[in-house]
Design an enzyme around this catalytic site. Structure first.
Site, PDB file in Angstrom:
ATOM      1  CG  HIS A  87      -1.698   1.272   1.377  1.00  0.00           C
ATOM      2  ND1 HIS A  87      -2.590   1.770   0.452  1.00  0.00           N
ATOM      3  CD2 HIS A  87      -1.663   2.180   2.402  1.00  0.00           C
ATOM      4  CE1 HIS A  87      -3.084   2.916   0.884  1.00  0.00           C
ATOM      5  NE2 HIS A  87      -2.530   3.192   2.060  1.00  0.00           N
ATOM      6  CG  HIS A 111       0.886   7.038   4.153  1.00  0.00           C
ATOM      7  ND1 HIS A 111       1.374   6.266   3.136  1.00  0.00           N
ATOM      8  CD2 HIS A 111      -0.393   6.619   4.353  1.00  0.00           C
ATOM      9  CE1 HIS A 111       0.435   5.429   2.729  1.00  0.00           C
ATOM     10  NE2 HIS A 111      -0.647   5.617   3.455  1.00  0.00           N
ATOM     11  CD  GLU A 115      -3.910   5.575  10.479  1.00  0.00           C
ATOM     12  OE1 GLU A 115      -4.794   4.816  10.030  1.00  0.00           O
ATOM     13  OE2 GLU A 115      -3.639   6.678   9.971  1.00  0.00           O
ATOM     14  CG  ASP A 116      -2.041   1.321  10.365  1.00  0.00           C
ATOM     15  OD1 ASP A 116      -2.914   1.642  11.190  1.00  0.00           O
ATOM     16  OD2 ASP A 116      -2.188   1.447   9.135  1.00  0.00           O
ATOM     17  CG  ASP A 176      -4.107   6.731   2.118  1.00  0.00           C
ATOM     18  OD1 ASP A 176      -3.527   5.649   2.273  1.00  0.00           O
ATOM     19  OD2 ASP A 176      -5.137   7.064   2.732  1.00  0.00           O
ATOM     20  CG  ASP A 293     -20.420  13.833 -28.484  1.00  0.00           C
ATOM     21  OD1 ASP A 293     -19.931  14.959 -28.684  1.00  0.00           O
ATOM     22  OD2 ASP A 293     -21.555  13.504 -28.872  1.00  0.00           O
TER      23      ASP A 293
END
Length: 720
Positions: A87, A111, A115-116, A176, A293
């Site tokens: 990720h 990043h 947090e993790d 992200d 178009d």
């Protein structure tokens, strides 16, 4: 972050290099650390994309960031079954392809570590410096255990505040979310829908405002596929059916290429396919779609002047569709976008839209603020910069972001912030208006003089009574246009407050929050009763100073009336008496009164509609009569409101004013409504020395050429 993303098999992206195999990268990531002198294979694609934009970039810090991210995330898996390190690698690759500089890529690799994982901000700061630490902190979510249901809105508030200091925070967040949306298919349908709605309402508008079209268009398609699957499949089928060897845009592109070559203009002509949502919008707008178009022509040149040279050749050698021409080079959009838009008629009447821009403009159009590199790096060879006087001087801190950061401080409640943020971001166009002191105000399209007053004066705008727009007096409800010059006018009474009607005209969150806050602090003023109309009608503020004049038809701020004698005797309480502004009674009108807030008695004509309204809500009438029962006026004379209906003609207002002055009446205030079917309605609040002169005044006004009726007002004068 922990959200996953959309159908990985959906052919939604058009990129120059093949899609990266994240499963293979995950296996590479699990092989463990590499030698200090060798770049890990897992970030070789990132390095390749980065060097394409920054050939001299030092990749050492990227190697160190990858080693820390891989080791801290080791053992973690995504719900899609891939190692979690894939990720941050994918997010970093997205930013590298857009041209982000090394610091942004370093922070994107890290990043999710704070947090993790067990990595702390102090560790990030120690190993990678203050800038990387700030970016990582900016995109780190707040914990639900601490904030509960408010965690998501407060996380976005934190992120937006951080973006105000460093726009790269939002760049990482957008990349992200894009990768999470790409793999959202592993989530439950209800969670997919929830994440897609937040993406639609908040992140896509932010991507648009930051000019990152490459991210915005793919996010739009992914959201479209989740929230509108049937329309998405129909659009996919239309695009598939239109794909073939006989593309009419190919023919027009060849003709344009030869035309520019013959004119000696060096240009690259490309066919730019529309993304799914764009095709869907065109279909809704035009109905049946034609071959041209499904895409547009993109002409890339070297210099700004070449853009106009290309435009001249196209309009000379092809039939132009003039209504489709837009010049976003001379007047760039608020998100940095620059380009010339036009449309030309090709063979067999096919109409092709054409975008003309330089290579630099194209990079900014695709990557927005990401294309700026490190916007905060100082060039030591450059001359010292003075403080910019215009908020647009710093492209990383555009006007809309400054306004957002200002109003969010007042939205202390998370629900108010979340709702207001979505409403603010729904305003997808911006105008610039000029102040009389030479400054500018950036406002959303549809903003009124109310918004301009609060943008310029803050809470002082509570006392606004009107404005001058392009030198002419205007009501506060007047909608402003791009390029207008606006001067809000303030009353001298600093105790005044806004009118509830202002909320109907306010478009900016700052104005709406300020007005709502004032009424929260003054609950008795939040819902004006019919008897208070005289305090909010024209003339309620008294005589302003020359620099704070009351415009015709202005909606003044609210103020509390003081006691005054009006030649009226009321039964019951010994209280101040005032004449209602809605019907302006004069002798010998029959009277009735009502007790209002503060203990004063407001006196109406008995036939006034406000009387019935007050009785319907249970207010008891108070007996009232003129002094001595003979209709004797007070020394101050009487005040009356007259409505003149007329046909529009030149000098009508001047002739009516002259007739009023000849009858020895003083104009307290006046309103002239916009003409409707050549008919004009004038409302005057007048002061007469003697009520006996009222019939003669009305006759004199009726005698003015074009006036077909003059009557007493039966309702409050319009306040705009």
């Amino acid at each position: 972050m922990s959200a996953e993303a959309a159908d990985p098999g959906a052919p939604l992206r058009r990129r120059s290099r093949p899609r990266i195999d994240l499963r293979r990268l995950g296996r590479v990531a699990l092989r463990g650390p590499v030698s200090r002198d060798r770049l890990p294979d897992a970030i070789s694609h990132v390095a390749e994309a980065h060097r394409a934009h920054h050939p001299d970039a030092d990749l050492t810090i990227l190697r160190r960031a990858y080693v820390l991210a891989e080791s801290s995330h080791r053992g973690q898996m995504r719900k899609s079954g891939e190692p979690y390190i894939t990720h941050p690698l994918a997010v970093t690759l997205i930013l590298a392809e857009l041209g982000a500089e090394t610091t942004t890529l370093t922070a994107s690799l890290l990043h999710d570590t704070v947090e993790d994982t067990e990595v702390t901000l102090d560790q990030v700061k120690e190993q990678f410096g203050d800038e990387v630490c700030y970016l990582v902190d900016g995109v780190t979510k707040l914990e639900k255990v601490d904030y509960g249901a408010a965690a998501e809105p407060e996380t976005f508030r934190k992120m937006l505040v951080a973006t105000g200091n460093d726009v790269r925070v939002m760049s990482i967040k957008l990349a992200d979310r894009l990768h999470n949306m790409r793999t959202l298919g592993v989530m439950r349908p209800e969670k997919q829908a929830r994440i897609a709605k937040v993406t639609r309402d908040v992140l896509i508008p932010l991507a648009e405002r930051l000019g990152v079209q490459a991210l915005k268009t793919e996010l739009e398609d992914l959201v479209f596929a989740i929230l509108h699957p049937e329309e998405y499949e129909e659009t996919r089928a239309l695009i598939a059916a239109a794909t073939g060897p006989d593309d009419p845009l190919e023919t027009i592109a060849d003709n344009v290429t030869h035309t520019l070559r013959d004119a000696g203009i060096s240009a690259e002509v490309l066919i730019r396919p529309r993304h799914f949502v764009s095709v869907h919008r065109v279909r809704r707008k035009r109905g049946e779609l034609h071959g041209t178009d499904f895409g547009r022509l993109l002409v890339l040149v070297g210099e700004d002047a070449d853009c106009y040279a290309v435009l001249g050749e196209l309009h000379t050698c092809f039939t132009p569709v003039i209504s489709e021409f837009k010049d976003f080079i001379a007047a760039p959009k608020f998100n940095l976008y620059q380009s010339l838009h036009t449309a030309v008629v090709g063979p067999e009447g096919a109409v092709a839209e054409v975008l003309i821009r330089t290579h630099r403009m194209h990079k900014v159009a695709e990557a927005g603020v990401v294309a700026l590199g490190n916007p905060y790096a100082q060039d030591p060879a450059a001359a010292p910069q003075t403080e910019p006087s215009d908020e647009r001087a710093d492209p990383t801190r555009p006007g809309w972001l400054s306004r957002l950061l200002d109003w969010q401080e007042s939205a202390t409640d998370p629900d108010t912030f979340w709702t207001t943020l979505r409403d603010d971001l729904a305003q997808d166009r911006e105008i610039t208006v000029f102040r009389t002191d030479g400054g500018t105000l950036g406002l959303p399209a549809g903003a009124s003089c109310v918004d301009a007053a609060y943008a310029q004066y803050g809470d002082l705008a509570h006392t606004a009574i009107g404005a001058r727009v392009n030198g002419r007096l205007a009501t506060l409800s007047t909608v402003l246009s791009d390029g207008d010059t606006v001067q809000p006018l303030l009353a001298q009474d600093t105790a005044s407050g806004p009118s509830p009607d202002w909320l109907d005209h306010a478009r900016t969150p700052a104005a709406r929050i300020a007005i709502t806050g004032w009424f929260s602090d003054h609950p008795d003023e939040a819902k004006p009763d019919p008897e208070t109309a005289d305090a909010t009608g024209p003339g309620a503020q008294g005589e302003p100073s020359p620099e704070r004049e009351v415009p015709v038809g202005a909606a003044p701020a609210r103020s509390r009336p003081g006691p005054r004698s009006n030649g009226v005797v009321v039964e019951g309480p010994d209280a101040p008496v005032r004449l209602a502004g809605c019907c302006t009674p004069v002798p010998p009108d029959e009277l009735t009164g009502f007790v209002v807030r503060g203990g004063a008695v407001t006196v109406h004509r008995r036939e006034c509609p406000a009387v019935a309204a007050m009785q319907e809500i249970g207010r008891a009438p108070v007996g009232a009569r003129w002094e001595d029962g003979e209709g004797r006026e007070s020394d101050a004379g009487c005040r009356v409101t007259l409505v003149a209906e007329s046909f529009g003609r030149p000098r009508l207002l001047a002739d009516l004013t002259e007739a009023i002055a000849t009858a020895d009446a003083a104009i307290v205030s006046a309103t002239v409504e916009p003409p409707s079917e050549q008919r004009v309605r004038h409302t005057y609040t007048l002061r007469l020395p003697d009520a006996a002169g009222l019939p003669g005044l009305m006759r004199a006004m009726r005698d003015v050429a074009g006036v077909y009726d003059v009557s007493r007002a039966q309702h409050p004068a319009p306040t705009g």
